[in-house]
Design a protein around this motif. Structure first.
Motif, PDB file in Angstrom:
ATOM      1  N   GLU A  93       3.135  59.231  20.713  1.00 41.21           N
ATOM      2  CA  GLU A  93       3.376  59.680  22.075  1.00 41.21           C
ATOM      3  C   GLU A  93       3.346  58.499  23.048  1.00 41.21           C
ATOM      4  O   GLU A  93       4.149  58.421  23.975  1.00 41.21           O
ATOM      5  CB  GLU A  93       2.337  60.723  22.479  1.00 41.21           C
ATOM      6  CG  GLU A  93       2.594  61.327  23.854  1.00 41.21           C
ATOM      7  CD  GLU A  93       1.598  62.412  24.196  1.00 41.21           C
ATOM      8  OE1 GLU A  93       1.258  62.502  25.380  1.00 41.21           O
ATOM      9  OE2 GLU A  93       1.156  63.143  23.287  1.00 41.21           O
ATOM     10  N   ARG A  94       2.430  57.554  22.793  1.00 42.42           N
ATOM     11  CA  ARG A  94       2.325  56.369  23.645  1.00 42.42           C
ATOM     12  C   ARG A  94       3.613  55.557  23.606  1.00 42.42           C
ATOM     13  O   ARG A  94       4.137  55.132  24.637  1.00 42.42           O
ATOM     14  CB  ARG A  94       1.137  55.512  23.203  1.00 42.42           C
ATOM     15  CG  ARG A  94       0.962  54.269  24.030  1.00 42.42           C
ATOM     16  CD  ARG A  94      -0.341  53.529  23.640  1.00 42.42           C
ATOM     17  NE  ARG A  94      -0.259  52.186  24.142  1.00 42.42           N
ATOM     18  CZ  ARG A  94      -0.097  51.110  23.388  1.00 42.42           C
ATOM     19  NH1 ARG A  94      -0.050  51.218  22.079  1.00 42.42           N
ATOM     20  NH2 ARG A  94      -0.022  49.908  23.924  1.00 42.42           N
ATOM     21  N   GLU A  95       4.147  55.348  22.399  1.00 46.45           N
ATOM     22  CA  GLU A  95       5.387  54.599  22.242  1.00 46.45           C
ATOM     23  C   GLU A  95       6.550  55.302  22.940  1.00 46.45           C
ATOM     24  O   GLU A  95       7.389  54.667  23.559  1.00 46.45           O
ATOM     25  CB  GLU A  95       5.726  54.362  20.764  1.00 46.45           C
ATOM     26  CG  GLU A  95       4.813  53.380  20.068  1.00 46.45           C
ATOM     27  CD  GLU A  95       3.553  54.025  19.507  1.00 46.45           C
ATOM     28  OE1 GLU A  95       3.390  55.258  19.591  1.00 46.45           O
ATOM     29  OE2 GLU A  95       2.698  53.279  18.998  1.00 46.45           O
ATOM     30  N   THR A  96       6.565  56.624  22.841  1.00 43.57           N
ATOM     31  CA  THR A  96       7.623  57.396  23.488  1.00 43.57           C
ATOM     32  C   THR A  96       7.538  57.248  25.000  1.00 43.57           C
ATOM     33  O   THR A  96       8.555  57.055  25.673  1.00 43.57           O
ATOM     34  CB  THR A  96       7.516  58.890  23.089  1.00 43.57           C
ATOM     35  OG1 THR A  96       7.595  58.989  21.666  1.00 43.57           O
ATOM     36  CG2 THR A  96       8.625  59.708  23.724  1.00 43.57           C
ATOM     37  N   ASN A  97       6.318  57.294  25.551  1.00 41.01           N
ATOM     38  CA  ASN A  97       6.136  57.122  26.994  1.00 41.01           C
ATOM     39  C   ASN A  97       6.551  55.722  27.440  1.00 41.01           C
ATOM     40  O   ASN A  97       7.178  55.562  28.485  1.00 41.01           O
ATOM     41  CB  ASN A  97       4.685  57.400  27.396  1.00 41.01           C
ATOM     42  CG  ASN A  97       4.325  58.875  27.296  1.00 41.01           C
ATOM     43  OD1 ASN A  97       5.193  59.734  27.346  1.00 41.01           O
ATOM     44  ND2 ASN A  97       3.047  59.162  27.146  1.00 41.01           N
ATOM     45  N   GLU A  98       6.180  54.711  26.646  1.00 42.63           N
ATOM     46  CA  GLU A  98       6.558  53.337  26.985  1.00 42.63           C
ATOM     47  C   GLU A  98       8.070  53.160  26.932  1.00 42.63           C
ATOM     48  O   GLU A  98       8.657  52.487  27.783  1.00 42.63           O
ATOM     49  CB  GLU A  98       5.864  52.345  26.047  1.00 42.63           C
ATOM     50  CG  GLU A  98       4.385  52.207  26.312  1.00 42.63           C
ATOM     51  CD  GLU A  98       3.697  51.289  25.319  1.00 42.63           C
ATOM     52  OE1 GLU A  98       4.347  50.789  24.376  1.00 42.63           O
ATOM     53  OE2 GLU A  98       2.480  51.078  25.484  1.00 42.63           O
ATOM     54  N   GLN A 141       9.553  54.819  29.971  1.00 46.29           N
ATOM     55  CA  GLN A 141       9.316  53.979  31.144  1.00 46.29           C
ATOM     56  C   GLN A 141      10.281  52.795  31.158  1.00 46.29           C
ATOM     57  O   GLN A 141      10.851  52.453  32.196  1.00 46.29           O
ATOM     58  CB  GLN A 141       7.876  53.485  31.155  1.00 46.29           C
ATOM     59  CG  GLN A 141       7.542  52.630  32.363  1.00 46.29           C
ATOM     60  CD  GLN A 141       6.115  52.120  32.343  1.00 46.29           C
ATOM     61  OE1 GLN A 141       5.374  52.309  31.380  1.00 46.29           O
ATOM     62  NE2 GLN A 141       5.716  51.472  33.419  1.00 46.29           N
TER      63      GLN A 141
END
Length: 102
Positions: free
Chosen positions: A2-7, A10
């Motif tokens: 999820e973090r990678e997807t958000n980054e 962005q």
């Protein structure tokens, strides 16, 4: 994940804003790269011999025919810009050969 997807989302938003003229969310850098040097027959032979390579070995590192190295060293041909850049790297730091071997 999820973090990678958000980054990624962005980054895409920043790229879109930049393309739309908003440079506030990006930092840009200008990099100047000198053109690859031109090597003559004497230079190529010196680089090869300094690094204790045969024409065949140098050709193998550069992924070219040993006949091409032979032609360079006899002055019948000259390396293209890509080969010249690789020769420059070998000349400046012969350890780059070790990276090719790996």
């Amino acid at each position: 994940m999820e973090r990678e997807t958000n980054e990624l989302a962005q980054s895409i938003a920043q790229a879109k804003a930049y393309l739309d003229g908003d440079e506030s969310m990006v930092t840009s850098h200008t990099v100047t790269v000198k053109p690859a040097p031109r090597f003559n027959a004497v230079d190529i032979k010196r680089i090869r011999e300094t690094n204790h390579m045969t024409q065949r070995v140098l050709a193998s590192y550069l992924s070219i025919s040993f006949r091409t190295v032979e032609a360079w060293e006899s002055g019948k041909a000259s390396p293209n810009r890509s080969a010249s850049r690789l020769l420059e790297m070998i000349e400046k730091d012969p350890r780059v050969i070790e990276l090719i071997k790996a």
